[in-house]
Write an enzyme that holds these catalytic residues in place. Structure first.
Site, short mmCIF file in Angstrom:
data_model
loop_
_atom_site.label_atom_id
_atom_site.label_comp_id
_atom_site.label_asym_id
_atom_site.label_seq_id
_atom_site.Cartn_x
_atom_site.Cartn_y
_atom_site.Cartn_z
N HIS A 54 -7.91 -4.86 -2.82
CA HIS A 54 -6.78 -4.30 -2.09
C HIS A 54 -6.54 -5.18 -0.86
CE1 HIS A 54 -4.17 -0.82 -1.40
NE2 HIS A 54 -4.39 -0.98 -0.11
N ASP A 85 -9.36 -3.91 -6.91
CA ASP A 85 -8.97 -2.88 -5.96
C ASP A 85 -9.67 -1.57 -6.34
OD1 ASP A 85 -7.69 -0.96 -4.40
OD2 ASP A 85 -5.71 -1.86 -4.64
N CYS A 135 0.85 -1.19 0.00
CA CYS A 135 0.00 0.00 0.00
C CYS A 135 0.89 1.25 0.00
CB CYS A 135 -0.96 -0.05 1.19
SG CYS A 135 -2.26 1.19 1.15
#
Length: 262
Positions: free
Chosen positions: A227, A195, A141
């Site tokens: 995600h 995502d 991330c």
């Protein structure tokens, strides 16, 4: 936000090495800032060391466990925190709610490229002081975004691996897509096709920018994965997590890294 405080990385391969050390550290950046880190060393090192770059919550249990998983595969691994300048050098002393908005926001807004670079360089230096010949960055991330940045020559890394790191401009700051002309180390980028925070065209633009720059890279998109699919509790996405883990280990193995085979 990516992983909560109780998240853990999945395990798909049996350990090849016992753990010689797994310990919290305080490192000192070039500007004198002390910040938290966690080091896991294997008894039988094999292959490059790994600098683990967390999501925007900083050094949590997920990343300590990830460092141990890597050390079990023979890779010395050091996970670092980002918030020594604003929240002190010991992540363990922060309240649990530190990792939640809005409390985290002032600390995120205080991060700067120079400060992040100083912490990353300190982490790399520590791994090299411990004998690492090569170092690869691995981020998730927010940390994936930072890992892509470390493909720049000034970091001297053997490669960079990013899980779902947002590559485009963010709050006016250039991202890896804009920085791609200066990136040279091989990049492995792993994405969830479902995502909602990173659009397919954003991924394509980054891939095209790396191609135009001549930076070796391999992008893998898992069509139905969200995600943070690389997580023990990500029900229904074990195939994506397993494949990405094996691709990471193959990247760390070294010989195929420059060409990044499928």
């Amino acid at each position: 936000m990516c992983y909560d405080a109780d998240a853990a990385p999945p395990a798909f391969t049996p350990p090849t090495s016992a753990i010689a050390e797994a310990t919290a550290l305080t490192l000192t950046a070039g500007d004198g800032t002390g910040f938290g880190a966690f080091l896991a060393r294997p008894e039988n090192p094999a292959g490059p060391a790994v600098l683990v770059l967390p999501d925007n919550r900083g050094l949590s249990g997920f990343y300590r466990k990830t460092a141990v998983r890597l050390a079990e595969q023979g890779h010395p691994a050091l996970a670092i925190d980002y918030f020594g300048r604003t929240a002190g050098p010991d992540p363990e002393k922060r309240p649990r709610e530190f990792g939640e908005l809005p409390g985290l926001l002032p600390h995120l807004l205080a991060l700067t490229p120079d400060g992040l670079d100083a912490d990353i360089h300190a982490g790399i230096d520590r791994l090299r002081e411990d004998g690492a010949g090569e170092v690869v960055a691995l981020g998730f991330c927010f940390g994936g975004r930072q890992a892509f940045r470390t493909a720049a020559p000034r970091f001297g890394l053997a490669g960079a691996v990013g899980f779902y790191g947002y590559p485009d401009t963010l709050n006016g700051a250039p991202g890896p897509t804009q920085l791609a002309p200066g990136l040279t180390a091989p990049v492995l980028a792993l994405w969830g096709g479902a995502d909602e925070s990173i659009a397919p065209e954003t991924v394509r633009a980054f891939e095209e920018a790396l191609g135009a720059a001549g930076c070796p890279h391999r992008f893998v998109v898992y069509p139905h994965a969200p995600h943070n699919f690389f997580e023990l509790g990500a029900a229904g996405h074990a195939d994506a997590a397993s494949d990405s883990w094996h691709r990471l280990l193959a990247f760390l193995a070294g010989p195929g890294r420059p060409s990044l085979p499928s």
